[in-house]
Design an enzyme around this catalytic site. Structure first.
Site, short mmCIF file in Angstrom:
data_model
loop_
_atom_site.label_atom_id
_atom_site.label_comp_id
_atom_site.label_asym_id
_atom_site.label_seq_id
_atom_site.Cartn_x
_atom_site.Cartn_y
_atom_site.Cartn_z
N ASP A 91 7.84 6.88 -10.81
CA ASP A 91 7.93 6.43 -9.42
C ASP A 91 8.80 5.19 -9.30
O ASP A 91 8.50 4.27 -8.54
CB ASP A 91 6.53 6.15 -8.86
CG ASP A 91 6.52 6.09 -7.34
OD1 ASP A 91 7.44 6.67 -6.71
OD2 ASP A 91 5.61 5.45 -6.77
N ALA A 134 0.85 -1.19 0.00
CA ALA A 134 0.00 0.00 0.00
C ALA A 134 0.88 1.23 0.00
O ALA A 134 2.02 1.21 0.50
CB ALA A 134 -0.93 0.01 1.22
N GLY A 135 0.35 2.31 -0.59
CA GLY A 135 1.10 3.55 -0.64
C GLY A 135 0.17 4.70 -0.93
O GLY A 135 -1.06 4.58 -0.84
N LYS A 142 -4.26 -3.21 -8.53
CA LYS A 142 -4.02 -1.98 -7.80
C LYS A 142 -5.29 -1.15 -7.80
O LYS A 142 -5.72 -0.66 -8.85
CB LYS A 142 -2.88 -1.18 -8.43
CG LYS A 142 -2.52 0.06 -7.63
CD LYS A 142 -1.13 0.55 -7.96
CE LYS A 142 -0.67 1.59 -6.95
NZ LYS A 142 0.74 1.95 -7.11
#
Length: 421
Positions: free
Chosen positions: A147, A34-35, A54
């Site tokens: 990212d 998770a982020g 996701k």
């Protein structure tokens, strides 16, 4: 998670109370991570095929936002499948958007380094090649990862794979680090902090920081407070672990502050492949990606990479017990060693030495000073004896001349005075 008992998945945890249990036709079996962008779940279809799902944190009610999201995900799906986890599907019409991608079984690079330590030797080289291959494939499709970091590199059985490419861009995550997850800041390029355009050079910078983390266990600009890391990224040189010379030079170039000074991903890949002579001539992009993919997944032993031979012979120290070998000069007299003072012939040697000694002593500053001093003493004595300036000056002049001439005669007879310097 009973159905996973026979096949443990690194990093998989149970679903939380408010987590969804399905996403379209996929059952969600547990959390993979998770982020700030959302939660990643392990999904499975009716045939037992596993995928990574996701569920993203984004509101697609705005038509412009939805159009941008669809565009970026469509571009990500076109990325060539070299060292990447393919994007398979994206749901944009439901209440909870999600992206489905290929599931790569294996730990993330971040987890591997934390649990087993830094990556070394050929394993590090294959990691660098694999991630550079993935970036070249991603950029070749017009996609920017935005990212790249150790959490987005999975160490699969067939080599490293880069995941989550294009999703950050699809979510519109292009702002500065003040609104980003703390863990990502250490891998963001300087232009991100200046709110400049996001492009492939940002990924190249993140690639170099990721490989440096893999080799040393920490990011090259630290991982403490956000503003301290930002300052180092913007102003300080990176702190790198011990690396093979070729890789060290390449990573430093990729961590350049100016994006224009960084090589592109294809150039990075070519230089890595030339290190082990895998590529010796120009190759078309597709062939280059195939070679990079094969090199990254090759099951070679994990031993240190060979160090390149020095370009110039290094001087060997002479043993203190070995006799020095005589050297023959090419021409002219031997030159005295640099640490010894060269000895010149004495000024008065040979015929006519007396006259040369007199001429040298006549101009000697020490002799003149001595004569002046004694002449002054004579003048003082004459003044004390007669109390008159005239006789005193005459006595001083006589004393000066006598002393000066006597010194010259002595020099002519016995040679010059000692050296002074």
């Amino acid at each position: 998670m009973a159905e996973l008992a026979g096949a443990p998945v690194p990093g998989l945890t149970r679903l939380w109370t408010h987590d969804p249990t399905t996403a379209g036709r996929y059952r969600l079996l547990g959390r993979l991570g998770a982020g700030g962008q959302g939660v990643v779940y392990l999904g499975e279809d009716d045939a037992g095929n596993r995928v990574a799902v996701k569920v993203v944190n984004i509101d697609l009610s705005d038509p412009r936002t939805r159009s941008q999201f669809v565009k970026e995900i469509a571009a990500a799906r076109r990325v060539a499948p070299f060292c990447t986890a393919q994007v398979l599907f994206a749901e944009v019409n439901g209440e909870q958007p999600y992206v489905v991608s290929e599931f790569i079984e294996g730990p993330t690079l971040h987890r591997h380094v934390r649990e087993r330590g830094p990556v070394t030797g050929n394993a590090l080289h294959r990691l660098a090649v694999g991630t550079a291959t993935a970036l070249a494939a991603i950029h070749g499709s017009g996609v920017v990862h935005c990212d790249l970091k150790p959490d987005n590199v999975v160490l699969g059985k067939d080599g490293p794979r880069v995941i989550d490419f294009g999703i950050a861009r699809a979510l519109g995550v292009t702002e500065t680090a003040s609104s980003r997850v703390m863990g990502t800041t250490a891998y963001m390029a300087p232009e991100r902090f200046r709110n400049d355009a996001v492009g492939p050079p940002c990924d190249v910078f993140a690639w170099a920081a990721t490989i440096a983390f893999a080799a040393g266990g920490s990011p090259p600009f630290g991982s403490d407070s956000l503003f301290a890391v930002m300052h180092r990224v913007l102003h300080d040189p990176p702190e790198l672990p011990a690396l093979p010379p070729v890789l060290d030079e390449l990573i430093r170039e990729c961590l350049a502050k100016d994006p224009a000074d960084r090589p592109d991903a294809e150039r990075v890949l070519v230089r890595l492949l030339r290190q082990d002579a895998t590529v010796t001539a120009p190759l078309p992009r597709e062939s280059l990606l195939e070679v990079g993919n094969d090199t990254a997944g090759a099951p070679t032993p994990n031993h240190p990479l060979p160090q390149p031979a020095p370009t110039a012979p290094q001087p060997r120290p002479t043993s203190p017990h070995a006799p020095a070998r005589p050297t023959v000069p090419l021409q002219g007299p031997p030159t005295p060693p640099a640490h010894l003072t060269a000895v010149e012939p004495r000024v008065g040697a040979g015929p006519g030495g007396a006259w040369r000694r007199i001429r040298g002593e006549a101009l000697d500053a020490w002799g003149i000073s001595t004569a002046i001093f004694l002449g002054s003493a004579g003048a003082a004595a004459g003044y004390v004896a007669s109390s008159a300036i005239g006789p005193a000056a005459a006595a001083g002049a006589v004393a000066f001349v006598v002393v000066y001439l006597v010194r010259l005669l002595v020099a002519a007879a016995v040679g010059g005075g000692p050296d002074r310097g």
